[in-house]
Design an enzyme around this catalytic site. Structure first.
Site, mmCIF file in Angstrom:
data_model
loop_
_atom_site.group_PDB
_atom_site.id
_atom_site.type_symbol
_atom_site.label_atom_id
_atom_site.label_comp_id
_atom_site.label_asym_id
_atom_site.label_seq_id
_atom_site.Cartn_x
_atom_site.Cartn_y
_atom_site.Cartn_z
ATOM 1 N N ASP A 1 -10.964 12.611 -10.122
ATOM 2 C CA ASP A 1 -11.428 12.194 -8.790
ATOM 3 C C ASP A 1 -10.425 12.638 -7.727
ATOM 4 O O ASP A 1 -10.804 12.996 -6.611
ATOM 5 C CB ASP A 1 -11.592 10.675 -8.742
ATOM 6 C CG ASP A 1 -12.858 10.203 -9.459
ATOM 7 O OD1 ASP A 1 -13.814 10.995 -9.546
ATOM 8 O OD2 ASP A 1 -12.881 9.061 -9.938
ATOM 9 N N GLU B 1 -10.803 5.711 1.119
ATOM 10 C CA GLU B 1 -10.348 4.620 1.984
ATOM 11 C C GLU B 1 -9.278 5.082 2.952
ATOM 12 O O GLU B 1 -8.735 6.186 2.840
ATOM 13 C CB GLU B 1 -9.810 3.430 1.165
ATOM 14 C CG GLU B 1 -8.443 3.579 0.576
ATOM 15 C CD GLU B 1 -8.373 4.430 -0.656
ATOM 16 O OE1 GLU B 1 -7.873 5.582 -0.524
ATOM 17 O OE2 GLU B 1 -8.801 4.029 -1.737
ATOM 18 N N LYS C 1 -10.715 -2.001 -5.180
ATOM 19 C CA LYS C 1 -10.984 -2.897 -6.313
ATOM 20 C C LYS C 1 -9.701 -3.600 -6.754
ATOM 21 O O LYS C 1 -9.711 -4.788 -7.059
ATOM 22 C CB LYS C 1 -11.603 -2.111 -7.474
ATOM 23 C CG LYS C 1 -11.961 -2.980 -8.655
ATOM 24 C CD LYS C 1 -12.684 -2.207 -9.718
ATOM 25 C CE LYS C 1 -12.950 -3.085 -10.926
ATOM 26 N NZ LYS C 1 -11.721 -3.602 -11.552
HETATM 27 P P1 NAP Z 1 -3.831 9.232 -7.690
HETATM 28 O O1 NAP Z 1 -2.690 9.111 -8.607
HETATM 29 O O2 NAP Z 1 -4.411 10.562 -7.337
HETATM 30 O O3 NAP Z 1 -5.056 8.325 -8.186
HETATM 31 C C1 NAP Z 1 -4.850 7.066 -8.738
HETATM 32 C C2 NAP Z 1 -6.020 6.755 -9.654
HETATM 33 O O4 NAP Z 1 -7.166 6.383 -8.872
HETATM 34 C C3 NAP Z 1 -6.450 7.943 -10.531
HETATM 35 O O5 NAP Z 1 -6.676 7.459 -11.839
HETATM 36 C C4 NAP Z 1 -7.755 8.400 -9.875
HETATM 37 O O6 NAP Z 1 -8.679 9.001 -10.781
HETATM 38 C C5 NAP Z 1 -8.316 7.071 -9.403
HETATM 39 N N1 NAP Z 1 -9.339 7.178 -8.365
HETATM 40 C C6 NAP Z 1 -9.386 7.986 -7.279
HETATM 41 N N2 NAP Z 1 -10.503 7.766 -6.574
HETATM 42 C C7 NAP Z 1 -11.193 6.793 -7.230
HETATM 43 C C8 NAP Z 1 -12.438 6.147 -7.010
HETATM 44 N N3 NAP Z 1 -13.195 6.420 -5.950
HETATM 45 N N4 NAP Z 1 -12.844 5.199 -7.897
HETATM 46 C C9 NAP Z 1 -12.093 4.904 -8.979
HETATM 47 N N5 NAP Z 1 -10.893 5.480 -9.239
HETATM 48 C C10 NAP Z 1 -10.462 6.416 -8.373
HETATM 49 O O7 NAP Z 1 -3.389 8.417 -6.357
HETATM 50 P P2 NAP Z 1 -3.166 8.843 -4.848
HETATM 51 O O8 NAP Z 1 -3.104 10.333 -4.697
HETATM 52 O O9 NAP Z 1 -2.041 8.008 -4.348
HETATM 53 O O10 NAP Z 1 -4.515 8.285 -4.139
HETATM 54 C C11 NAP Z 1 -5.782 8.811 -4.379
HETATM 55 C C12 NAP Z 1 -6.758 7.679 -4.597
HETATM 56 O O11 NAP Z 1 -6.401 6.932 -5.742
HETATM 57 C C13 NAP Z 1 -6.783 6.665 -3.451
HETATM 58 O O12 NAP Z 1 -7.761 7.046 -2.533
HETATM 59 C C14 NAP Z 1 -7.059 5.334 -4.139
HETATM 60 O O13 NAP Z 1 -8.402 4.892 -4.042
HETATM 61 C C15 NAP Z 1 -6.746 5.577 -5.583
HETATM 62 N N6 NAP Z 1 -5.606 4.719 -5.905
HETATM 63 C C16 NAP Z 1 -5.817 3.530 -6.499
HETATM 64 C C17 NAP Z 1 -4.749 2.672 -6.753
HETATM 65 C C18 NAP Z 1 -4.999 1.374 -7.390
HETATM 66 O O14 NAP Z 1 -6.079 1.138 -7.909
HETATM 67 N N7 NAP Z 1 -4.020 0.488 -7.339
HETATM 68 C C19 NAP Z 1 -3.465 3.020 -6.427
HETATM 69 C C20 NAP Z 1 -3.267 4.270 -5.834
HETATM 70 C C21 NAP Z 1 -4.363 5.096 -5.563
HETATM 71 P P3 NAP Z 1 -8.459 10.446 -11.441
HETATM 72 O O15 NAP Z 1 -7.463 10.226 -12.538
HETATM 73 O O16 NAP Z 1 -9.831 10.810 -11.937
HETATM 74 O O17 NAP Z 1 -7.952 11.387 -10.363
#
Ligand code: NAP
Length: 277
Positions: free
Chosen positions: A49, A126, A168
């Site tokens: 993603d 987001e 979430k």
């Molecule tokens: P990242 O390391 O690229 O992503 C963190 C995780 O979030 C990865 O496993 C990614 O999936 C998953 N993810 C991304 N979009 C998602 C969605 N719409 N629904 C479910 N899972 C999703 O982190 P980053 O570059 O800092 O941020 C990219 C996105 O990751 C953010 O937009 C955020 O939504 C998500 N994120 C989530 C958390 C959390 O849940 N605490 C923390 C940081 C970021 P893949 O492995 O398939 O790429």
């Protein structure tokens, strides 16, 4: 006219190998690669993603013309449907496709800095405003109606497809992507006898907007839009609404949204259901 393709792969070895394989299959097909600086019919991402989020921001100018397709080299994602062994089927579907697509909502964000300069952005997952040190103090209004003064670590505004990401983890609701809405969730809000905020996630329909006014004396928030950070902006206020634009995904088959949820967060089923359209 031949249908045109652009491929974006992440750095993982498996994604790089798959990209080479896909290039060869495209070259042997009736499809062709898009010329530089022209909108392709299809943007194919290989990775997770996160890779699709990067491609969305990099090629935002093509949003109204291009359809996205995600091949996942890890687990089934919320934006990635195709598996590495399905390249032949994907090429076949692309050759036959009549352009059917499914669209998901985005958030339009307008940031205003302390010099009243404006920056407009789109978010696929987001947009967050977090404290670097101490407590952020933010006045929250919905449709020009003042609701609350939030005090805490920050606020998150998410799309329906982003609702399964950071939202979430913050205790926000999972929203089906057919619901055109914007969700506001708190990050560690202070709630005691002196300070009050709503606490619960709030879901705002597509014809309403959220405004945030930052108390500048309480420090400069860190702004994140999907995976991107905007560190240099001296933020005064934010206006956010469901965007007029949306992201389009090629739709050859359908993975049920709740199957994706089950697969991503529970994993009890052996396999998820893919229905051919
Ligand atoms: P990242 O390391 O690229 O992503 C963190 C995780 O979030 C990865 O496993 C990614 O999936 C998953 N993810 C991304 N979009 C998602 C969605 N719409 N629904 C479910 N899972 C999703 O982190 P980053 O570059 O800092 O941020 C990219 C996105 O990751 C953010 O937009 C955020 O939504 C998500 N994120 C989530 C958390 C959390 O849940 N605490 C923390 C940081 C970021 P893949 O492995 O398939 O790429």
């Amino acid at each position: 006219m031949k249908k045109t393709i652009l491929i974006v792969a992440n750095e993982m070895e498996q994604s790089q190998e798959l990209e080479q394989e896909l290039i060869e299959k495209v070259e042997a097909s009736t499809l062709e690669f898009a010329k530089p600086h022209t909108a392709p019919d299809y943007i194919i991402t290989i990775g997770g993603d996160g890779t699709l989020l990067s491609a969305f921001h990099h090629y935002q100018e093509y949003l109204d013309k291009s359809h996205f397709i995600g091949i996942h080299t890890g687990h089934l994602g919320f934006y990635t449907d195709w598996r590495p062994h399905e390249l032949d089927e994907l090429i076949h579907e692309l050759e036959q496709s009549d352009g059917t697509s499914i669209s998901y909502p985005l958030i339009a964000i307008e940031l205003t800095d302390t010099n009243d300069r404006k920056l407009e952005l789109l978010a696929l997952n987001e947009c967050t405003f977090r404290s670097r040190t101490g407590t952020l103090v933010i006045d929250v209004s919905i449709n020009d109606y003042f609701l609350e003064t939030f005090r805490g670590d920050g606020l998150c505004l998410s799309t329906p497809t982003g609702s399964t990401g950071l939202n979430k983890s913050l205790g926000g609701a999972i929203i089906h992507p057919r619901v055109e809405a914007l969700q506001l969730t708190e990050m560690a809000g202070i709630n005691n006898r002196v300070y009050r905020s709503v606490t619960s996630p709030m879901i705002v329909p597509n014809d309403e907007w959220i405004e945030l006014e930052f108390d500048r004396s309480k420090g400069k928030p860190l702004i994140q839009v999907d995976h991107l950070y905007f560190d240099h902006i001296d933020l005064k206020s934010v206006r956010a609404q469901v965007a007029k634009e949306s992201i389009h995904f090629a739709r050859f088959r359908h993975t049920h949204f709740w199957d994706r949820v089950e697969n991503a967060f529970l994993g009890n089923k052996q396999d998820y259901t893919i229905k051919k359209l």
